[in-house]
Enzyme design. Sequence first.
Site, short mmCIF file in Angstrom:
data_model
loop_
_atom_site.label_atom_id
_atom_site.label_comp_id
_atom_site.label_asym_id
_atom_site.label_seq_id
_atom_site.Cartn_x
_atom_site.Cartn_y
_atom_site.Cartn_z
N ASN A 9 1.27 -1.14 0.41
CA ASN A 9 -0.04 0.05 -0.40
C ASN A 9 1.09 1.27 -0.27
O ASN A 9 1.63 1.82 1.50
CB ASN A 9 -1.04 -0.31 1.68
CG ASN A 9 -1.79 1.50 1.65
OD1 ASN A 9 -1.80 2.48 0.63
ND2 ASN A 9 -2.42 1.70 3.08
N TRP A 10 0.88 1.73 -1.46
CA TRP A 10 1.81 2.41 -0.88
C TRP A 10 1.36 4.17 -1.03
O TRP A 10 1.83 4.97 -0.35
CB TRP A 10 2.48 3.18 -2.65
CG TRP A 10 3.07 2.20 -3.60
CD1 TRP A 10 3.55 0.66 -2.93
CD2 TRP A 10 3.59 2.15 -5.26
NE1 TRP A 10 4.26 0.92 -4.05
CE2 TRP A 10 4.43 1.15 -4.40
CE3 TRP A 10 3.52 2.88 -6.09
CZ2 TRP A 10 5.07 0.62 -6.09
CZ3 TRP A 10 3.85 2.93 -6.98
CH2 TRP A 10 4.98 1.78 -7.26
N LYS A 11 0.22 4.06 -0.48
CA LYS A 11 -0.42 5.19 0.42
C LYS A 11 -0.19 6.88 -0.35
O LYS A 11 -0.31 6.38 -2.14
CB LYS A 11 0.59 5.26 1.71
CG LYS A 11 0.09 4.29 2.70
CD LYS A 11 0.27 4.55 4.44
CE LYS A 11 -0.39 3.62 5.01
NZ LYS A 11 -0.33 3.26 6.19
N HIS A 97 -9.06 1.21 5.49
CA HIS A 97 -8.01 1.93 5.74
C HIS A 97 -8.42 2.78 7.45
O HIS A 97 -8.90 3.11 6.44
CB HIS A 97 -7.71 2.63 4.91
CG HIS A 97 -5.54 2.32 5.29
ND1 HIS A 97 -5.11 2.79 6.37
CD2 HIS A 97 -5.02 1.28 5.73
CE1 HIS A 97 -4.13 2.89 6.32
NE2 HIS A 97 -4.06 1.78 5.21
N GLU A 99 -6.81 5.33 8.03
CA GLU A 99 -6.40 6.76 7.57
C GLU A 99 -7.33 7.11 7.02
O GLU A 99 -8.10 8.33 6.63
CB GLU A 99 -4.92 6.04 6.87
CG GLU A 99 -4.10 6.89 7.24
CD GLU A 99 -3.02 5.94 6.54
OE1 GLU A 99 -2.18 5.61 5.24
OE2 GLU A 99 -1.49 5.17 7.43
N GLU A 169 -5.30 -4.52 10.98
CA GLU A 169 -4.11 -3.72 11.21
C GLU A 169 -4.43 -2.86 12.37
O GLU A 169 -4.69 -1.99 12.62
CB GLU A 169 -4.07 -2.53 9.55
CG GLU A 169 -4.31 -3.72 8.38
CD GLU A 169 -3.35 -2.23 7.67
OE1 GLU A 169 -2.68 -2.15 7.46
OE2 GLU A 169 -4.19 -1.51 7.41
N GLY A 175 2.49 2.24 11.11
CA GLY A 175 3.88 3.68 10.63
C GLY A 175 4.81 3.92 11.75
O GLY A 175 4.52 5.12 12.08
N SER A 215 3.52 -1.42 11.15
CA SER A 215 4.39 -1.58 10.84
C SER A 215 5.98 -2.95 10.32
O SER A 215 6.44 -3.58 11.82
CB SER A 215 5.88 -1.01 12.25
OG SER A 215 4.51 0.54 12.26
N GLY A 236 2.75 -0.97 4.44
CA GLY A 236 2.44 0.23 3.53
C GLY A 236 3.97 0.89 3.86
O GLY A 236 5.59 0.35 2.75
N GLY A 237 4.98 1.35 4.41
CA GLY A 237 6.69 2.00 4.58
C GLY A 237 7.33 1.74 3.87
O GLY A 237 7.81 1.56 2.34
P1 PGA Z 1 2.79 0.72 7.09
O1 PGA Z 1 1.76 0.45 7.08
O2 PGA Z 1 3.49 -0.79 7.25
O3 PGA Z 1 3.40 1.78 7.32
O4 PGA Z 1 2.90 0.63 9.07
C1 PGA Z 1 0.59 -0.49 6.88
C2 PGA Z 1 -0.60 -0.20 6.03
O5 PGA Z 1 -1.18 0.76 6.61
O6 PGA Z 1 -1.25 -0.32 5.22
#
Ligand code: PGA
Length: 253
Positions: A9-11, A97, A99, A169, A175, A215, A236-237
């Site tokens: 997930n590149w956001k 998600h 966010e 999650e 993050g 994470s 994500g990251g």
């Molecule tokens: P993260 O994000 O790996 O940067 O913690 C995961 C996500 O939000 O899908």
Amino acid sequence: MRLKIVAGNWKMNLDFEEAEDLISAIADELENIDLGHAEVVICPPFPYLEMALDIAIESVFSVGAQNISHFDNGAYTGEVSARMLASMDVDYCIVGHSERRKYFNETDEIIAKKIDQAIEHEFITIFCCGELLSERQAGKHFDVVREQIEKAVFPLSEKEFYNIVIAYEPVWAIGTGVNATPEQAQEMHAYIRNLIASRYGKDVADETSILYGGSCNSKNAPEIFAQPDVDGGLIGGASLNADEFIEIVKAIL
Ligand code: PGA
């Protein structure tokens, strides 16, 4: 045997050139890997989907959208519908998600409508759920996750549910660099699988992929993915670096 999945997930990261370089590097590295019964999904921002799809034709990864509108069609400036994405041959989408819940006020009701759109257009839908730190500290994490799943996903029929992938999650892990321990992940994943079994039966539950997100990186992925109810990850990251992402992919094989 249920599908193992690693989804990136590149956001809202990367410009076009950086995105093209990253996806090309991932495609190159995937050439040397036998995924077997596993799936790699890349979820770039909307404007890069077509480029990602072009590269995916020659590769083994699938492409997903990070969001879809809860509206079907019409005068909704700035929205992108499930129908549009389906017409581009995008296979996956992420819904719910944290966010989106936090910054865009997506409620369980809106998320349920998005799920309906996604299922109507036959997306494999990665539904995200997870508790806040305060909810875990108060011992409410199971109840929170159960409610999120019951409201958004359990209205689906068994046939519709077949296209759902669950991503657990915990919000406190996203993050932050603080991942759930393998034991915490396993405990919640087993709980989710039991919930699914009580709604749709054990056979369906056994076939449902449940991903961990928060994470997750190449160091902690092997132990987390080794848990019996963890079927991969939503990353994500760590999905923004090709070598790191590929190491995580190798952890599901
Ligand atoms: P993260 O994000 O790996 O940067 O913690 C995961 C996500 O939000 O899908």
